[in-house]
Design an enzyme around this catalytic site. Structure first.
Site, PDB file in Angstrom:
ATOM      1  N   TYR A 153       0.715  -1.036  -0.294  1.00 67.71           N
ATOM      2  CA  TYR A 153      -0.061   0.250  -0.276  1.00 67.71           C
ATOM      3  C   TYR A 153       1.083   1.740   0.341  1.00 67.71           C
ATOM      4  O   TYR A 153       1.951   1.234   0.501  1.00 67.71           O
ATOM      5  CB  TYR A 153      -0.318   0.140   1.224  1.00 67.71           C
ATOM      6  CG  TYR A 153      -1.618  -1.451   1.812  1.00 67.71           C
ATOM      7  CD1 TYR A 153      -1.823  -2.007   0.258  1.00 67.71           C
ATOM      8  CD2 TYR A 153      -2.325  -1.815   3.046  1.00 67.71           C
ATOM      9  CE1 TYR A 153      -2.633  -2.841   0.369  1.00 67.71           C
ATOM     10  CE2 TYR A 153      -2.791  -2.909   2.841  1.00 67.71           C
ATOM     11  CZ  TYR A 153      -3.294  -3.489   1.702  1.00 67.71           C
ATOM     12  OH  TYR A 153      -4.110  -5.252   1.879  1.00 67.71           O
TER      13      TYR A 153
ATOM     14  N   GLU B 145     -14.334  -3.321  25.207  1.00 61.81           N
ATOM     15  CA  GLU B 145     -15.681  -3.154  24.345  1.00 61.81           C
ATOM     16  C   GLU B 145     -16.443  -1.533  24.825  1.00 61.81           C
ATOM     17  O   GLU B 145     -17.162  -1.232  24.544  1.00 61.81           O
ATOM     18  CB  GLU B 145     -16.839  -4.198  24.324  1.00 61.81           C
ATOM     19  CG  GLU B 145     -16.408  -5.425  23.974  1.00 61.81           C
ATOM     20  CD  GLU B 145     -17.072  -6.295  23.928  1.00 61.81           C
ATOM     21  OE1 GLU B 145     -17.029  -7.297  23.041  1.00 61.81           O
ATOM     22  OE2 GLU B 145     -18.067  -6.712  25.293  1.00 61.81           O
TER      23      GLU B 145
END
Length: 392
Positions: A297, A372
């Site tokens: 990339y 989370e």
């Protein structure tokens, strides 16, 4: 500033855990993309399509009319997992042996799903267009982003945004950088072809192990002696394979490695030096070689104005003291660069570590895990950007 609702927060955690339990490798995200597609179809006002076999695009066209120019913005989340056997001590470990969401793409996808749901319910307050890009194959060059760009997914987009988790900062913080964020990445495989024989008579052979060792040693001199110290790339030899018995000099060895660079000119020079070293050393010892380059990339370059927008939104959500300025570019590769080359973009890193975890295991580690609670911040971040740009 828009805030996530508790019901959506619970759903985002549920979605993330499902994705974590059912990871799929790059270009194989069949069930993952189907799961995302079906969820998006339940959100009101979204046009949902499949640009490629394993990617999903949700388009929300706002219902608010305005005399001012209405923007088209894009949010991107990647969905693929890694070929790693999970060792994290969690209840929802991967059910697929040897495959794991060790880079947080399950969290990226869940956060963007949450934002899509919240924003779809605010459609009448939105002007312009919001595109939710759920991308395949970030982990495997040439990557999914370039394929989506070629499919026209970001045509007409004014700004694009993405988040990536970081285990090095605590949940409730965000790391931001303008300009070059991530390095380019190019991998190489070198086969050294010698002339094998008995280990007791090395003079009758062309020892590819000795030649390979010399190549590996001299490649390290590229950074220390061939390129400017203030703009050096990272060059790592990560593989060295050869030989099958203790008394045999083999016919061939194979070396592998990677180059990570910030500057495009330095990237080219580094590759040229590797080619020169391999050619020179093998010829000097009477060996032959084959070298294969896997071009990766481009660097991710964050647009100044896009970063200004995201910084203002982040300061409202995370508070200013929790918005961390990243001093130096990171040497990890990211195929969001394909989008950032076409559209003014801002990709930033959201903290996901919790002190109860103890040691912060890095990305791509078998024990990697996230707090989370960070998912709520991620949803609010995307919703905040959309509110800032499309709800005025």
């Amino acid at each position: 500033m828009a805030t996530i609702q508790i019901s959506v927060k619970d759903e985002v955690v549920k979605w993330r855990r499902y994705l974590h339990e059912n990871p799929e490798l790059s270009f194989q995200e069949v069930q993952t993309s189907e799961y995302v597609y079906n969820l998006l179809k339940t959100f009101s006002g979204l046009e949902v399509t499949r640009p490629t076999k394993t990617s999903v695009l949700g388009v929300l066209k706002g219902g608010k009319q305005s005399s001012e120019k209405q923007l088209t913005i894009a949010f991107r989340a990647d969905m693929d997992a890694l070929p790693i056997q999970e060792e994290a001590n969690i209840e929802f470990r991967s059910k697929n042996p040897g495959v794991m969401h060790a880079c947080g793409h399950d969290a990226h996808t869940a956060m963007l799903l949450g934002a899509a749901k919240v924003l779809s319910e605010k459609r009448d307050e939105i002007g312009g267009e919001i595109r939710f890009i759920f991308q395949h194959a970030e982990e495997m060059p040439p990557g999914g982003a370039i394929e989506l760009v070629e499919k026209g997914v970001v045509e007409g987009v004014d700004y694009a945004f993405a988040l990536h988790v970081t285990p090095y900062e605590r949940s409730g913080s965000i790391c931001m950088r303008e300009g070059v964020l991530c390095a380019s990445n190019d991998d190489f495989e070198i086969k050294v072809i010698g002339y094998g024989g008995h280990a007791s008579t090395p003079e009758l052979t062309v020892d590819p192990i000795a030649v390979g060792v010399e190549i590996a040693s001299n490649i390290q001199h590229i950074v220390s002696r061939k390129l400017p110290a203030l703009n050096s790339p990272v060059i790592s030899i990560t593989q060295f394979h050869g030989g099958s018995a203790l008394n045999i000099i083999p016919e061939t060895v194979v070396l592998g490695g990677t180059i990570r660079a910030i500057d495009p000119d330095i990237r080219i020079k580094a590759k040229n030096y590797v080619n020169q070293i391999v050619k020179g050393i093998t010829e000097a010892h009477g060996a032959r070689y084959e070298i294969v380059w896997h071009e990766g990339y481009e660097s991710v370059v964050n647009d100044k104005e896009a970063v200004r927008i995201t910084r203002e939104v982040a300061e409202g959500i995370f508070r200013k003291e929790n918005v961390i300025h990243v001093e130096e570019p990171l040497f990890g590769g990211e195929d969001f660069s394909a989008i950032a080359q076409k559209v003014p973009s801002s990709m930033q890193f959201i903290g996901v570590h919790h002190e109860d975890f103890g040691e912060a295991h890095p990305l791509h580690h078998p024990k990697f895990k996230i707090d989370e609670a960070a998912l709520q911040y991620g949803v609010d971040y995307f919703v905040g950007i959309a509110t800032e740009l499309c709800c005025k």
